[in-house]
Design a protein around this motif. Structure first.
Motif, mmCIF file in Angstrom:
data_model
loop_
_atom_site.group_PDB
_atom_site.id
_atom_site.type_symbol
_atom_site.label_atom_id
_atom_site.label_comp_id
_atom_site.label_asym_id
_atom_site.label_seq_id
_atom_site.Cartn_x
_atom_site.Cartn_y
_atom_site.Cartn_z
ATOM 1 N N GLU A 3 21.817 25.442 -75.759
ATOM 2 C CA GLU A 3 20.808 26.487 -75.586
ATOM 3 C C GLU A 3 20.055 26.211 -74.291
ATOM 4 O O GLU A 3 19.844 25.050 -73.922
ATOM 5 N N ARG A 4 19.621 27.263 -73.645
ATOM 6 C CA ARG A 4 18.809 27.087 -72.439
ATOM 7 C C ARG A 4 17.528 26.349 -72.794
ATOM 8 O O ARG A 4 16.929 26.582 -73.848
ATOM 9 N N THR A 6 13.616 25.290 -72.548
ATOM 10 C CA THR A 6 12.365 26.000 -72.355
ATOM 11 C C THR A 6 11.238 24.976 -72.255
ATOM 12 O O THR A 6 11.383 23.836 -72.721
ATOM 13 N N ALA A 105 22.391 23.366 -70.128
ATOM 14 C CA ALA A 105 22.784 24.785 -70.170
ATOM 15 C C ALA A 105 22.984 25.350 -68.772
ATOM 16 O O ALA A 105 22.794 26.536 -68.535
ATOM 17 N N SER A 123 20.714 26.342 -61.334
ATOM 18 C CA SER A 123 19.553 26.219 -62.217
ATOM 19 C C SER A 123 18.625 25.123 -61.731
ATOM 20 O O SER A 123 19.068 24.171 -61.076
ATOM 21 N N TYR A 138 17.001 29.612 -64.567
ATOM 22 C CA TYR A 138 18.458 29.746 -64.556
ATOM 23 C C TYR A 138 18.866 30.926 -63.674
ATOM 24 O O TYR A 138 18.088 31.861 -63.486
#
Length: 157
Positions: A3-4, A6, A105, A123, A138
């Motif tokens: 998952e990206r 955060t 990610a 990124s 990203y």
């Protein structure tokens, strides 16, 4: 695929080789803000522009308390040539199996001229002194990215 990241997430730790074959750990940068940027390929036009922008901003970034690490799937030998040719003085790290890019990610599906393939997604992740993600960007643009990053980090005020 991860998952990206955060803000607030724990930044995945890593150990990668730099252009000289020396191991560099993210953990070595604890206590400092660290900009970890992922780029597709050394010595290509966009990646050269981005790296030179980081080079040209390095003193002011470090003066504001930020270190810079560049990560690509290139070999250490290719990174050494890139650093020497462009006068890059910040660590360039080799992630040939793209496992670190995957953890962040920054490796995923891309499209170019109608073809879909897996590759590195340009990124930038800013890691705070405690090892947490402070900022995650990203699909950044090579040109103008450092200026935008400085603005986002409120360094140009």
């Amino acid at each position: 695929m991860a998952e990206r990241l955060t803000p607030g997430d724990q930044a995945p730790d890593f150990i990668l080789q730099d252009k000289d074959g020396k191991e560099v750990r993210l953990q070595d940068f604890r206590g400092r803000n660290t900009i970890v940027y992922f780029y597709p390929a050394a010595s290509t036009p966009g990646c050269t522009k981005q790296a030179c922008d980081f080079r040209d901003s390095l003193a002011s970034l470090q003066g504001a308390g930020y270190e810079v690490l560049g990560i690509s799937p290139d070999s250490a030998k290719a990174l050494a040539k890139f650093a020497d040719t462009e006068g890059l003085t910040f660590p360039l790290l080799s992630d040939e199996d793209h496992s670190v890019a995957e953890d962040y990610a920054a490796w995923g599906e891309k499209k170019n001229y109608g073809k879909t393939y897996m590759g590195l997604i340009r990124s930038t992740i800013v890691v705070d002194p405690e090892g947490k993600v402070a900022l995650a960007q990203y699909n950044v643009r090579a040109t103008g990215h450092v200026a935008k990053l400085r603005k986002d980090l409120k360094l140009d005020q």
